[in-house]
Write an enzyme that holds these catalytic residues in place. Structure first.
Site, PDB file in Angstrom:
ATOM      1  CB  ILE A  99      -0.962  -0.017   1.210  1.00 34.95           C
ATOM      2  CG1 ILE A  99      -1.826  -1.286   1.170  1.00 34.95           C
ATOM      3  CG2 ILE A  99      -1.852   1.228   1.211  1.00 34.95           C
ATOM      4  CD1 ILE A  99      -2.612  -1.561   2.443  1.00 34.95           C
ATOM      5  CG  ASP A 140       9.957  -0.887   4.047  1.00 36.75           C
ATOM      6  OD1 ASP A 140       8.776  -0.724   3.691  1.00 36.75           O
ATOM      7  OD2 ASP A 140      10.376  -1.997   4.481  1.00 36.75           O
ATOM      8  CG  LEU A 185      14.254  -3.048   2.279  1.00 37.91           C
ATOM      9  CD1 LEU A 185      15.544  -3.188   1.462  1.00 37.91           C
ATOM     10  CD2 LEU A 185      13.120  -2.572   1.369  1.00 37.91           C
ATOM     11  CG  ASN A 201       6.134  -8.619   3.816  1.00 41.02           C
ATOM     12  OD1 ASN A 201       6.518  -9.701   3.361  1.00 41.02           O
ATOM     13  ND2 ASN A 201       4.875  -8.230   3.739  1.00 41.02           N
ATOM     14  CG  ASP A 245      13.452  -2.251  12.395  1.00 43.40           C
ATOM     15  OD1 ASP A 245      12.520  -1.693  12.993  1.00 43.40           O
ATOM     16  OD2 ASP A 245      13.527  -3.482  12.225  1.00 43.40           O
ATOM     17  CB  SER A 269      -7.039  -3.269   9.885  1.00 42.63           C
ATOM     18  OG  SER A 269      -7.747  -4.395   9.459  1.00 42.63           O
ATOM     19  CE1 TYR A 286      -1.747  -6.212  10.829  1.00 41.06           C
ATOM     20  CE2 TYR A 286      -4.041  -6.908  10.671  1.00 41.06           C
ATOM     21  CZ  TYR A 286      -3.021  -6.051  10.308  1.00 41.06           C
ATOM     22  OH  TYR A 286      -3.281  -5.011   9.437  1.00 41.06           O
ATOM     23  CE  LYS A 290      -2.226  -2.558  11.392  1.00 42.74           C
ATOM     24  NZ  LYS A 290      -1.226  -1.592  10.981  1.00 42.74           N
ATOM     25  NE  ARG A 295     -13.841 -10.890   5.339  1.00 45.08           N
ATOM     26  CZ  ARG A 295     -14.689 -11.804   5.830  1.00 45.08           C
ATOM     27  NH1 ARG A 295     -15.965 -11.771   5.504  1.00 45.08           N
ATOM     28  NH2 ARG A 295     -14.251 -12.737   6.654  1.00 45.08           N
ATOM     29  N   GLY A 341     -12.202 -17.785  13.225  1.00 45.73           N
ATOM     30  CA  GLY A 341     -11.999 -16.340  13.368  1.00 45.73           C
ATOM     31  C   GLY A 341     -12.655 -15.512  12.276  1.00 45.73           C
ATOM     32  CG  ASP A 342     -12.538 -16.114   7.946  1.00 50.44           C
ATOM     33  OD1 ASP A 342     -11.680 -15.286   8.272  1.00 50.44           O
ATOM     34  OD2 ASP A 342     -12.440 -16.856   6.939  1.00 50.44           O
TER      35      ASP A 342
HETATM   36  P1  NAD Z   1       3.375  -4.688   3.449  1.00 46.78           P
HETATM   37  O1  NAD Z   1       3.938  -5.767   4.296  1.00 46.78           O
HETATM   38  O2  NAD Z   1       3.423  -4.861   1.975  1.00 46.78           O
HETATM   39  O3  NAD Z   1       4.070  -3.292   3.815  1.00 46.78           O
HETATM   40  C1  NAD Z   1       4.520  -2.999   5.116  1.00 46.78           C
HETATM   41  C2  NAD Z   1       5.959  -2.525   4.987  1.00 46.78           C
HETATM   42  O4  NAD Z   1       6.455  -2.217   6.300  1.00 46.78           O
HETATM   43  C3  NAD Z   1       6.884  -3.581   4.397  1.00 46.78           C
HETATM   44  O5  NAD Z   1       7.576  -3.041   3.294  1.00 46.78           O
HETATM   45  C4  NAD Z   1       7.842  -3.941   5.536  1.00 46.78           C
HETATM   46  O6  NAD Z   1       9.116  -4.241   5.059  1.00 46.78           O
HETATM   47  C5  NAD Z   1       7.791  -2.676   6.380  1.00 46.78           C
HETATM   48  N1  NAD Z   1       8.093  -2.865   7.800  1.00 46.78           N
HETATM   49  C6  NAD Z   1       7.531  -3.753   8.675  1.00 46.78           C
HETATM   50  N2  NAD Z   1       8.054  -3.568   9.904  1.00 46.78           N
HETATM   51  C7  NAD Z   1       8.957  -2.554   9.816  1.00 46.78           C
HETATM   52  C8  NAD Z   1       9.805  -1.893  10.741  1.00 46.78           C
HETATM   53  N3  NAD Z   1       9.865  -2.261  12.016  1.00 46.78           N
HETATM   54  N4  NAD Z   1      10.570  -0.870  10.294  1.00 46.78           N
HETATM   55  C9  NAD Z   1      10.549  -0.481   9.003  1.00 46.78           C
HETATM   56  N5  NAD Z   1       9.763  -1.064   8.080  1.00 46.78           N
HETATM   57  C10 NAD Z   1       8.974  -2.086   8.485  1.00 46.78           C
HETATM   58  O7  NAD Z   1       1.883  -4.428   3.937  1.00 46.78           O
HETATM   59  P2  NAD Z   1       0.742  -3.528   3.288  1.00 46.78           P
HETATM   60  O8  NAD Z   1      -0.315  -4.437   2.806  1.00 46.78           O
HETATM   61  O9  NAD Z   1       1.324  -2.528   2.379  1.00 46.78           O
HETATM   62  O10 NAD Z   1       0.189  -2.844   4.609  1.00 46.78           O
HETATM   63  C11 NAD Z   1       0.596  -1.537   5.003  1.00 46.78           C
HETATM   64  C12 NAD Z   1      -0.064  -1.219   6.335  1.00 46.78           C
HETATM   65  O11 NAD Z   1      -1.476  -1.302   6.182  1.00 46.78           O
HETATM   66  C13 NAD Z   1       0.303  -2.203   7.446  1.00 46.78           C
HETATM   67  O12 NAD Z   1       0.401  -1.491   8.657  1.00 46.78           O
HETATM   68  C14 NAD Z   1      -0.884  -3.145   7.485  1.00 46.78           C
HETATM   69  O13 NAD Z   1      -1.059  -3.716   8.745  1.00 46.78           O
HETATM   70  C15 NAD Z   1      -2.022  -2.195   7.141  1.00 46.78           C
HETATM   71  N6  NAD Z   1      -3.192  -2.866   6.573  1.00 46.78           N
HETATM   72  C16 NAD Z   1      -3.034  -3.698   5.495  1.00 46.78           C
HETATM   73  C17 NAD Z   1      -4.137  -4.360   4.963  1.00 46.78           C
HETATM   74  C18 NAD Z   1      -3.995  -5.332   3.807  1.00 46.78           C
HETATM   75  O14 NAD Z   1      -4.887  -6.161   3.630  1.00 46.78           O
HETATM   76  N7  NAD Z   1      -2.938  -5.256   3.020  1.00 46.78           N
HETATM   77  C19 NAD Z   1      -5.410  -4.138   5.521  1.00 46.78           C
HETATM   78  C20 NAD Z   1      -5.535  -3.269   6.599  1.00 46.78           C
HETATM   79  C21 NAD Z   1      -4.409  -2.637   7.118  1.00 46.78           C
HETATM   80  C1  WQD Z   2     -11.346 -12.806   2.490  1.00 42.73           C
HETATM   81  C2  WQD Z   2     -12.427 -13.859   2.327  1.00 42.73           C
HETATM   82  C3  WQD Z   2     -12.093 -15.812   3.678  1.00 42.73           C
HETATM   83  C4  WQD Z   2      -8.431 -17.115   1.656  1.00 42.73           C
HETATM   84  C5  WQD Z   2      -7.677 -10.048   6.436  1.00 42.73           C
HETATM   85  C6  WQD Z   2      -7.307  -9.502   7.788  1.00 42.73           C
HETATM   86  C7  WQD Z   2      -7.599  -8.033   7.850  1.00 42.73           C
HETATM   87  C8  WQD Z   2      -6.934  -7.292   6.687  1.00 42.73           C
HETATM   88  C9  WQD Z   2      -7.287  -7.905   5.371  1.00 42.73           C
HETATM   89  C10 WQD Z   2      -4.726  -6.577   7.269  1.00 42.73           C
HETATM   90  C11 WQD Z   2     -12.871 -14.495   3.635  1.00 42.73           C
HETATM   91  C12 WQD Z   2     -12.005 -16.172   2.214  1.00 42.73           C
HETATM   92  C13 WQD Z   2      -9.560 -16.430   2.045  1.00 42.73           C
HETATM   93  C14 WQD Z   2      -8.588 -18.406   1.054  1.00 42.73           C
HETATM   94  C15 WQD Z   2     -10.966 -18.189   1.242  1.00 42.73           C
HETATM   95  N1  WQD Z   2      -5.504  -7.387   6.727  1.00 42.73           N
HETATM   96  N2  WQD Z   2     -10.806 -16.946   1.841  1.00 42.73           N
HETATM   97  N3  WQD Z   2      -9.853 -18.878   0.881  1.00 42.73           N
HETATM   98  O1  WQD Z   2      -9.884 -12.266   6.442  1.00 42.73           O
HETATM   99  O2  WQD Z   2     -11.307 -10.449   5.360  1.00 42.73           O
HETATM  100  O3  WQD Z   2      -9.074  -9.890   6.243  1.00 42.73           O
HETATM  101  O4  WQD Z   2      -6.976  -9.313   5.413  1.00 42.73           O
HETATM  102  O5  WQD Z   2      -5.017  -5.660   7.964  1.00 42.73           O
HETATM  103  O6  WQD Z   2      -7.141  -7.564   9.070  1.00 42.73           O
HETATM  104  O7  WQD Z   2      -8.021 -10.202   8.780  1.00 42.73           O
HETATM  105  O8  WQD Z   2      -9.225 -11.267   4.198  1.00 42.73           O
HETATM  106  O9  WQD Z   2      -8.370 -12.153   2.072  1.00 42.73           O
HETATM  107  O10 WQD Z   2      -7.968 -13.462   4.187  1.00 42.73           O
HETATM  108  O11 WQD Z   2     -10.280 -13.347   3.254  1.00 42.73           O
HETATM  109  O12 WQD Z   2     -12.095 -18.663   1.054  1.00 42.73           O
HETATM  110  O13 WQD Z   2      -7.595 -19.087   0.717  1.00 42.73           O
HETATM  111  O14 WQD Z   2     -11.897 -14.936   1.531  1.00 42.73           O
HETATM  112  O15 WQD Z   2     -12.741 -16.840   4.401  1.00 42.73           O
HETATM  113  O16 WQD Z   2     -14.246 -14.757   3.529  1.00 42.73           O
HETATM  114  P1  WQD Z   2      -9.963 -11.052   5.625  1.00 42.73           P
HETATM  115  P2  WQD Z   2      -8.860 -12.580   3.403  1.00 42.73           P
END
Ligand code: NAD
Ligand code: WQD
Length: 334
Positions: free
Chosen positions: A12, A31, A33, A35, A58, A124, A149, A153, A231, A295-296
């Site tokens: 993101i 970053d 790096l 992830n 970091d 989130s 996790y 948040k 979702r 948990g879903d």
């Molecule tokens: P991502 O893992 O692709 O990006 C997170 C970045 O943070 C990575 O590049 C990682 O290397 C870096 N990072 C982690 N810990 C670090 C540290 N201690 N110091 C410096 N860098 C660090 O994840 P994303 O999907 O881009 O998510 C970005 C943010 O949004 C996260 O906080 C995540 O929890 C939140 N979020 C993501 C989702 C999703 O589904 N992708 C949903 C809701 C919230």
């Molecule tokens: C979506 C739907 C699953 C995988 C999670 C985190 C949330 C946020 C986003 C970071 C659900 C179904 C999934 C599979 C499936 N992340 N599913 N087979 O659980 O809504 O949210 O990611 O902040 O905090 O909890 O997303 O993509 O895992 O699942 O059927 O192999 O797909 O049951 O209905 P979720 P998801």
């Protein structure tokens, strides 16, 4: 005006970096790096024509972060950095609490020292827990998330609220993302987690390129339109644009803590996503129905009206766009 993006080479963060540069903002990325990959910096340059300043650091390294603030006049921070895999957080709670909570505390402490008190935080929809209704609105309280996790948040949201109570000059925006999927239309940026993905779209992508045999659909006996989980999937570029508007609003605010849902307001089932992916990309996704995943919840989607009313933000990309862009990205980055 310089904006620091923690976690800016991640999924993101990198899309947000592109949108910030495209709107003329000067940015720096920090970053570790853990992830992501440094080649993302070059890819951001390929898309925008401008290479952002990058620190492989970091956020737990207080001295290094302090130095970054001393070297750059940072006006605001968008804080993406964090570990994000739900399943892994259950196995490694200490690592998740340490990285996400301590990382944020360290960052906030350094920001305070440098009198930089404007922050946008990546939260989130998971902080809503299971309130028993699918449409989630910001006025609902937080419920204890079911995994470490999610708990990080919820805790960071509380820390930010307490920080503002202690010092009203902080300007804090909490963005609650729903389910980000899709990729940049160039195919240069996207989501490609290592190993077997937890999330639905990365799993579908790996089935589509033949790395995994079939999708496991977690339950078809929910009280939803077709029995599978529902979702609010949102295109990552729409999400990134939400950050630009949130930042603009934050900069003109007097101080406070605001929370916004970033979602489309529409819910799609697992099978609807699979069918759409198959149709727009003309590819078959074999699947089997499995047990529900612990948990879903059955269904959730955003009430996104606050972001529209106050930020002027609304998602515009369709589920078809999300599926098309996800497929293009994975083909270009196998
Ligand atoms: P991502 O893992 O692709 O990006 C997170 C970045 O943070 C990575 O590049 C990682 O290397 C870096 N990072 C982690 N810990 C670090 C540290 N201690 N110091 C410096 N860098 C660090 O994840 P994303 O999907 O881009 O998510 C970005 C943010 O949004 C996260 O906080 C995540 O929890 C939140 N979020 C993501 C989702 C999703 O589904 N992708 C949903 C809701 C919230
Ligand atoms: C979506 C739907 C699953 C995988 C999670 C985190 C949330 C946020 C986003 C970071 C659900 C179904 C999934 C599979 C499936 N992340 N599913 N087979 O659980 O809504 O949210 O990611 O902040 O905090 O909890 O997303 O993509 O895992 O699942 O059927 O192999 O797909 O049951 O209905 P979720 P998801």
């Amino acid at each position: 005006m310089k904006v620091l993006l923690t976690g800016g080479t991640g999924y993101i963060g990198s899309h947000t970096a592109v949108e910030l540069i495209n709107t003329g903002k000067d940015i720096a990325i920090v970053d570790s790096l853990i992830n992501s990959n440094e080649d993302v910096v070059e890819r951001i340059k390929q898309i925008t024509g401008k290479e952002p300043k990058f620190y492989k650091t970091d956020i737990l390294d207080k001295e290094a972060i302090d130095k970054i603030f001393a070297e750059n006049e940072i006006d605001a921070v968008i804080h993406f950095a964090g570990l994000k895999a739900v399943g892994e957080s259950v196995e490694k709670p200490l690592e998740y609490y340490y990285n996400n909570i301590m990382g944020t505390l360290t960052l906030l402490d350094v920001m305070r020292k440098h009198n930089c008190k404007k922050i946008v935080f990546s939260s989130s929809a998971t902080v809503y827990g299971d309130p028993g209704v699918p449409r989630l609105v910001e006025t609902m309280g937080r419920r204890t998330p079911t995994n470490p996790y999610g708990a990080t948040k919820a805790m960071i949201e509380k820390i930010l609220e307490d920080l503002y109570i202690s010092d009203n000059s902080w300007k804090i925006t909490i963005l609650r993302y729903f389910n980000p999927i899709g990729a940049h239309e160039s195919g240069l940026l996207g989501d490609n987690p290592n190993g077997i993905p937890n999330n639905l779209m990365p799993y579908i992508q790996k089935v589509a390129i033949g790395e995994l045999e079939k999708l496991h659909v977690f339950g078809d006996d929910y009280e939803t339109k077709d029995g599978t989980g529902v979702r609010d999937y949102i295109h990552v570029v729409d999400l990134a644009k939400g950050h630009i508007l949130a930042l603009e609003k934050l900069l003109s605010a007097d101080g406070g803590v605001e929370k916004y849902n970033l979602g489309t307001g529409c819910g799609y089932s697992v099978l609807e996503l699979v069918k759409t992916f198959e149709k727009v990309n003309n590819i078959k996704i074999p699947y089997v129905i499995d047990e529900r995943r612990p948990g879903d919840i059955a269904a959730c989607y955003a009430d996104a009206s606050k972001a529209e009313a106050e930020l002027g933000w609304k998602a515009t990309k369709t589920l078809e766009d999300m599926c098309r862009d996800s497929w293009r990205y994975i083909q270009m980055n196998k």
